[in-house]
Design a protein around this motif. Sequence first.
Motif, PDB file in Angstrom:
ATOM      1  N   ALA A  40       0.839  -1.207   0.000  1.00 15.87           N
ATOM      2  CA  ALA A  40       0.000   0.000   0.000  1.00 15.87           C
ATOM      3  C   ALA A  40       0.873   1.255   0.000  1.00 15.87           C
ATOM      4  N   LEU A  41       1.963   1.241   0.774  1.00 18.91           N
ATOM      5  CA  LEU A  41       2.861   2.406   0.815  1.00 18.91           C
ATOM      6  C   LEU A  41       3.545   2.628  -0.535  1.00 18.91           C
ATOM      7  N   LEU A  42       3.909   1.523  -1.202  1.00 16.63           N
ATOM      8  CA  LEU A  42       4.516   1.648  -2.538  1.00 16.63           C
ATOM      9  C   LEU A  42       3.536   2.308  -3.513  1.00 16.63           C
ATOM     10  N   ILE A  43       2.282   1.838  -3.482  1.00 14.07           N
ATOM     11  CA  ILE A  43       1.261   2.389  -4.380  1.00 14.07           C
ATOM     12  C   ILE A  43       1.055   3.873  -4.062  1.00 14.07           C
ATOM     13  N   ILE A  44       0.947   4.194  -2.750  1.00 10.89           N
ATOM     14  CA  ILE A  44       0.707   5.585  -2.346  1.00 10.89           C
ATOM     15  C   ILE A  44       1.858   6.477  -2.833  1.00 10.89           C
ATOM     16  N   ALA A  45       3.111   6.021  -2.629  1.00 14.52           N
ATOM     17  CA  ALA A  45       4.268   6.829  -3.038  1.00 14.52           C
ATOM     18  C   ALA A  45       4.217   7.090  -4.541  1.00 14.52           C
ATOM     19  N   GLY A  46       3.938   6.064  -5.320  1.00 10.64           N
ATOM     20  CA  GLY A  46       3.859   6.216  -6.773  1.00 10.64           C
ATOM     21  C   GLY A  46       2.759   7.181  -7.184  1.00 10.64           C
ATOM     22  N   LEU A  47       1.592   7.019  -6.578  1.00  3.98           N
ATOM     23  CA  LEU A  47       0.448   7.869  -6.941  1.00  3.98           C
ATOM     24  C   LEU A  47       0.669   9.319  -6.534  1.00  3.98           C
ATOM     25  N   ILE A  48       1.256   9.534  -5.334  1.00  5.00           N
ATOM     26  CA  ILE A  48       1.511  10.911  -4.891  1.00  5.00           C
ATOM     27  C   ILE A  48       2.458  11.600  -5.877  1.00  5.00           C
ATOM     28  N   TYR A  49       3.469  10.864  -6.323  1.00 13.15           N
ATOM     29  CA  TYR A  49       4.405  11.451  -7.298  1.00 13.15           C
ATOM     30  C   TYR A  49       3.653  11.845  -8.577  1.00 13.15           C
TER      31      TYR A  49
ATOM     32  N   PRO B  67      -7.935  30.430 -22.896  1.00  9.06           N
ATOM     33  CA  PRO B  67      -9.027  29.494 -23.156  1.00  9.06           C
ATOM     34  C   PRO B  67      -8.545  28.124 -23.628  1.00  9.06           C
ATOM     35  N   GLN B  68      -9.410  27.151 -23.332  1.00  9.46           N
ATOM     36  CA  GLN B  68      -9.193  25.753 -23.731  1.00  9.46           C
ATOM     37  C   GLN B  68      -7.811  25.267 -23.310  1.00  9.46           C
ATOM     38  N   ASP B  69      -7.532  25.449 -22.033  1.00  3.99           N
ATOM     39  CA  ASP B  69      -6.214  25.103 -21.535  1.00  3.99           C
ATOM     40  C   ASP B  69      -6.228  23.868 -20.628  1.00  3.99           C
ATOM     41  N   PHE B  70      -7.410  23.570 -20.089  1.00  4.10           N
ATOM     42  CA  PHE B  70      -7.522  22.458 -19.136  1.00  4.10           C
ATOM     43  C   PHE B  70      -8.384  21.355 -19.723  1.00  4.10           C
ATOM     44  N   SER B  71      -8.015  20.130 -19.383  1.00  2.00           N
ATOM     45  CA  SER B  71      -8.866  19.032 -19.844  1.00  2.00           C
ATOM     46  C   SER B  71      -9.478  18.367 -18.620  1.00  2.00           C
ATOM     47  N   TRP B  72     -10.750  18.067 -18.718  1.00  4.25           N
ATOM     48  CA  TRP B  72     -11.415  17.336 -17.626  1.00  4.25           C
ATOM     49  C   TRP B  72     -10.763  15.979 -17.412  1.00  4.25           C
ATOM     50  N   LEU B  73     -10.154  15.495 -18.515  1.00  6.71           N
ATOM     51  CA  LEU B  73      -9.522  14.184 -18.458  1.00  6.71           C
ATOM     52  C   LEU B  73      -8.369  14.181 -17.448  1.00  6.71           C
ATOM     53  N   THR B  74      -7.549  15.257 -17.477  1.00  7.38           N
ATOM     54  CA  THR B  74      -6.422  15.359 -16.525  1.00  7.38           C
ATOM     55  C   THR B  74      -6.954  15.452 -15.106  1.00  7.38           C
ATOM     56  N   ILE B  75      -8.014  16.287 -14.960  1.00 10.19           N
ATOM     57  CA  ILE B  75      -8.599  16.443 -13.619  1.00 10.19           C
ATOM     58  C   ILE B  75      -9.153  15.098 -13.138  1.00 10.19           C
ATOM     59  N   ALA B  76      -9.758  14.346 -14.081  1.00 12.04           N
ATOM     60  CA  ALA B  76     -10.308  13.030 -13.716  1.00 12.04           C
ATOM     61  C   ALA B  76      -9.196  12.084 -13.269  1.00 12.04           C
ATOM     62  N   TRP B  77      -8.062  12.097 -13.982  1.00 13.47           N
ATOM     63  CA  TRP B  77      -6.929  11.238 -13.600  1.00 13.47           C
ATOM     64  C   TRP B  77      -6.444  11.570 -12.196  1.00 13.47           C
ATOM     65  N   VAL B  78      -6.311  12.893 -11.937  1.00  9.03           N
ATOM     66  CA  VAL B  78      -5.833  13.321 -10.612  1.00  9.03           C
ATOM     67  C   VAL B  78      -6.833  12.878  -9.533  1.00  9.03           C
ATOM     68  N   THR B  79      -8.132  13.041  -9.830  1.00  9.10           N
ATOM     69  CA  THR B  79      -9.159  12.637  -8.858  1.00  9.10           C
ATOM     70  C   THR B  79      -9.093  11.137  -8.584  1.00  9.10           C
ATOM     71  N   ILE B  80      -8.949  10.353  -9.663  1.00 10.58           N
ATOM     72  CA  ILE B  80      -8.865   8.891  -9.500  1.00 10.58           C
ATOM     73  C   ILE B  80      -7.647   8.526  -8.644  1.00 10.58           C
ATOM     74  N   ALA B  81      -6.514   9.205  -8.920  1.00 14.15           N
ATOM     75  CA  ALA B  81      -5.290   8.910  -8.154  1.00 14.15           C
ATOM     76  C   ALA B  81      -5.498   9.252  -6.679  1.00 14.15           C
ATOM     77  N   ILE B  82      -6.137  10.393  -6.402  1.00 10.15           N
ATOM     78  CA  ILE B  82      -6.367  10.782  -4.992  1.00 10.15           C
ATOM     79  C   ILE B  82      -7.299   9.777  -4.312  1.00 10.15           C
ATOM     80  N   LEU B  83      -8.324   9.339  -5.036  1.00 10.33           N
ATOM     81  CA  LEU B  83      -9.247   8.328  -4.472  1.00 10.33           C
ATOM     82  C   LEU B  83      -8.497   7.025  -4.170  1.00 10.33           C
ATOM     83  N   ALA B  84      -7.612   6.647  -5.094  1.00  5.21           N
ATOM     84  CA  ALA B  84      -6.831   5.414  -4.886  1.00  5.21           C
ATOM     85  C   ALA B  84      -5.923   5.564  -3.673  1.00  5.21           C
ATOM     86  N   ILE B  85      -5.354   6.770  -3.485  1.00  2.00           N
ATOM     87  CA  ILE B  85      -4.494   7.010  -2.313  1.00  2.00           C
ATOM     88  C   ILE B  85      -5.329   6.857  -1.037  1.00  2.00           C
TER      89      ILE B  85
END
Lengths: 206, 213
Positions: A40-49, B67-85
């Motif tokens: 989990a820590l490995l995944i978190i580190a990768g995702l935070i980066y 204008p037209q500088d941001f993509s929802w797709l990038t924001i979606a990726w960041v959101t998915i990554a934060i949710l996964a964290i």
Amino acid sequence: MSISETEKMRLAKPQSGPFVKYLVRRETHSSRALPAIFLALLIIAGLIYLVIEAILWMSKQPALLATPTQMWEGIKQITDVHTQQIVIPVGIGLILLGLFFFAKALLPGRLSKHSIKDERAAFIVDDGVIASNMSRKIREAGSLPAGQVTTAVSKRAVDVTVVPTTGRSLDKTELLQNAKTMVNEVPLFPRPKADLKITQEGQVAK
Amino acid sequence: MKHLPRALNRTLLFLCGLILIATGAGLLLLVWWKPAQEKFEQFTSQIERGYNQLYSQSLVDITGENPQDFSWLTIAWVTIAILAIILCLVWIFSQGGGKVKTINLFAHHPSENDQDGQISAQLGFVDDLLKDALEEDRWIAAVKTTAWEVKKRPGIYLSVIAYKGAELKHLKERVDQAISRMDEVLGNRIPLVVHVTTNWRTTFQSAQRVDNG
């Protein structure tokens, strides 16, 4: 206060306790918490980066290591001859790490513990306690000084190694019988088999 | 006992292990196998085309200046990554817990106790009871009691710290006596784990004491 019939029956049954089998299983097998936390820590580190790089890229700031576009370009160049020196060790590293997690998930994860068969409680004993008990008993039976008996306990074996004192002979059969008696007097599970070895070289008496 | 998501740990370790092995093997295949390289190049160009199309469709004007500088797709990726964290953090913090301080003696019969009230014992009481029965023994260095939830019932985890060379049969008999006494006092057989172990102190200390005999 009234006690239900089931409760009365349960209390009347001698020496029986609840969830004993379940608790024995839990206490003698790994929960894989440490590798899970490590993963989990490995995944978190990768995702935070990745999140930091994405935010820097969106806010037009310079990247820490590579922008998302540069990362994608890097992935596309995996097949290039120049990148092979990096790709091969990375591939091997990923396989080894994967095998580690895979093995942790699939192997039984048995801990260095035995249980003692008991109806009332999950009775768990560290293998180290069994080994030190065995070493002391054999040492006393053979009138040996401290440090001349070592015992290794595994799932199904208790191997005793005795270093004799120079000039004094030891009765292997008698010592082995002692070891077997010790293993049999407590109903260990899984039941280990006792074996005893006397080394060729002795130790000079102090 | 300690609440640990054992099945989840095993499943996730299995899946992640499998993904890592597949990725590593894939990388090595790409280096050493020509047809795989060709397939990979076709695949990446297809992905790139599709992603670029999606990216241009999802452009959005946030600041108004550029204008037209941001993509929802990038924001979606960041959101998915934060949710996964967050999910990974939940996974980490789920490794533990389940400790209790009070032992409800009839907790498995809530329907009866709803009317009659509950009988509970503080952990300290059980701890004293077991310590009294065990700590005088020559092979026992210390006794520690903790209480945990076992299948929604309170259970006791009794750690018996034994001296080096401790007589196992004797220890078992002593602990059995202590348990019988505890069961008698509590009037109920609660789930129980007895763990006979050593610590760094007992590993180097002997149980030998001066006898006045």
